[in-house]
Motif scaffolding. Structure first.
Motif, PDB file in Angstrom:
ATOM      1  N   SER A  60       0.837  -1.200   0.000  1.00  0.00           N
ATOM      2  CA  SER A  60       0.000   0.000   0.000  1.00  0.00           C
ATOM      3  C   SER A  60       0.870   1.248   0.000  1.00  0.00           C
ATOM      4  CB  SER A  60      -0.936   0.009   1.203  1.00  0.00           C
ATOM      5  OG  SER A  60      -0.194   0.065   2.395  1.00  0.00           O
ATOM      6  N   LEU A  61       0.254   2.346  -0.369  1.00  0.00           N
ATOM      7  CA  LEU A  61       0.906   3.646  -0.382  1.00  0.00           C
ATOM      8  C   LEU A  61       0.474   4.424   0.850  1.00  0.00           C
ATOM      9  CD1 LEU A  61       0.176   4.364  -4.114  1.00  0.00           C
ATOM     10  CD2 LEU A  61       2.446   4.136  -3.145  1.00  0.00           C
ATOM     11  N   THR A 155      -5.573  11.848 -11.941  1.00  0.00           N
ATOM     12  CA  THR A 155      -4.289  11.341 -11.469  1.00  0.00           C
ATOM     13  C   THR A 155      -4.440   9.941 -10.888  1.00  0.00           C
ATOM     14  OG1 THR A 155      -3.637  13.603 -10.933  1.00  0.00           O
ATOM     15  CG2 THR A 155      -2.332  11.844  -9.965  1.00  0.00           C
ATOM     16  N   THR A 156      -3.756   8.977 -11.490  1.00  0.00           N
ATOM     17  CA  THR A 156      -3.717   7.622 -10.956  1.00  0.00           C
ATOM     18  C   THR A 156      -2.479   7.495 -10.084  1.00  0.00           C
ATOM     19  OG1 THR A 156      -4.799   6.776 -12.938  1.00  0.00           O
ATOM     20  CG2 THR A 156      -3.689   5.169 -11.537  1.00  0.00           C
ATOM     21  N   VAL A 157      -2.649   6.927  -8.890  1.00  0.00           N
ATOM     22  CA  VAL A 157      -1.556   6.822  -7.933  1.00  0.00           C
ATOM     23  C   VAL A 157      -0.967   5.417  -7.986  1.00  0.00           C
ATOM     24  CG1 VAL A 157      -0.862   7.093  -5.536  1.00  0.00           C
ATOM     25  CG2 VAL A 157      -2.704   8.490  -6.453  1.00  0.00           C
ATOM     26  N   GLY A 158       0.244   5.296  -8.511  1.00  0.00           N
ATOM     27  CA  GLY A 158       0.979   4.036  -8.510  1.00  0.00           C
ATOM     28  C   GLY A 158       0.294   2.898  -9.234  1.00  0.00           C
ATOM     29  N   LYS A 159       0.834   1.722  -9.026  1.00  0.00           N
ATOM     30  CA  LYS A 159       0.262   0.483  -9.528  1.00  0.00           C
ATOM     31  C   LYS A 159      -0.160  -0.344  -8.315  1.00  0.00           C
ATOM     32  CE  LYS A 159       3.107   0.363 -13.726  1.00  0.00           C
ATOM     33  NZ  LYS A 159       2.847   1.721 -13.992  1.00  0.00           N
ATOM     34  N   GLU A 160      -0.792  -1.482  -8.540  1.00  0.00           N
ATOM     35  CA  GLU A 160      -1.303  -2.273  -7.421  1.00  0.00           C
ATOM     36  C   GLU A 160      -0.219  -2.745  -6.461  1.00  0.00           C
ATOM     37  OE1 GLU A 160      -3.937  -5.360  -8.608  1.00  0.00           O
ATOM     38  OE2 GLU A 160      -5.203  -4.007  -9.756  1.00  0.00           O
ATOM     39  N   SER A 162       2.620  -0.964  -5.796  1.00  0.00           N
ATOM     40  CA  SER A 162       3.451   0.184  -5.430  1.00  0.00           C
ATOM     41  C   SER A 162       3.454   0.420  -3.927  1.00  0.00           C
ATOM     42  CB  SER A 162       2.945   1.449  -6.123  1.00  0.00           C
ATOM     43  OG  SER A 162       3.048   1.336  -7.504  1.00  0.00           O
ATOM     44  N   THR A 163       4.573   0.902  -3.436  1.00  0.00           N
ATOM     45  CA  THR A 163       4.691   1.353  -2.051  1.00  0.00           C
ATOM     46  C   THR A 163       5.429   2.682  -2.057  1.00  0.00           C
ATOM     47  OG1 THR A 163       6.770   0.173  -1.739  1.00  0.00           O
ATOM     48  CG2 THR A 163       4.758  -0.983  -1.090  1.00  0.00           C
TER      49      THR A 163
END
Length: 190
Positions: A60-61, A155-160, A162-163
């Motif tokens: 998770s982010l 805005t898309t945040v990261g990929k599944e 991503s940290t």
């Protein structure tokens, strides 16, 4: 101008240290968020053993959302959240009850995520490498704004998987204070 410092090495424990001064150059007292975290609790059938392995948790982010208005004691209002990557920033903020629209929160004042109204503007302070590149709609709506301003709905945040840490200034056009982001370096081991 003030200074806000995050220590990314201890964000999981939600420790935050900063040196924040107002426009009158008065040093303000440090803000220490709670050290505990809130987790959703579910029921586990008696036939299944309860596991507490941290490897079961998906990546998770971590987010730090800085509100545009200071708290009454002059410290910044920072909200910490965590979410899985691959989602729109708008959805993460609304699902986490983070103020996104401010005075534009009325149903007819915003486009509901279509990228046509420009009311979901945020300022990316840290973590821009985790965000998708600007869309054509963002380029059109934000052509006169700073490069670190984004439309949350586009805005898309990261990929599944991503940290990392993303620091977002809410409602940058309405912020009542100026601050700079400074990262504390970990103590060197000798």
């Amino acid at each position: 101008m003030g200074s806000l410092q995050f220590n990314p090495y201890s964000l999981c424990s939600f420790s935050l240290s900063h040196n924040f001064t107002s426009k009158t150059h008065k040093t303000l007292k440090p803000f220490n968020p709670p050290s505990s975290s809130v987790r959703a609790i579910g029921t586990i059938p008696e036939s299944q053993p309860q596991t507490t392995s941290s490897s079961d948790e998906p990546p998770s982010l971590n987010f730090a959302f800085v509100h545009s208005v200071l708290l009454p004691d002059g410290t910044p209002d920072v909200h910490f959240r965590s979410a899985c990557g691959g989602q729109k920033l708008r959805d993460i903020m609304l699902d986490s009850n983070i103020d996104l629209y401010g005075p534009y929160a009325k149903p007819l004042s915003n486009c509901g995520g279509g990228g046509t109204c420009g009311t979901c503007i945020v300022e990316v302070i840290e973590g821009k490498e985790l965000l998708s590149s600007r869309t054509d709609k963002e380029k059109e709506k934000l052509k006169r704004n700073p490069k670190n301003w984004r439309l949350a709905c586009q805005t898309t945040v990261g990929k599944e998987d991503s940290t990392g840490l993303v620091v977002i200034q809410q409602l940058p056009e309405w912020k009542a204070h100026e601050w700079t982001y400074e990262e504390e370096l970990p103590p060197s081991e000798t």
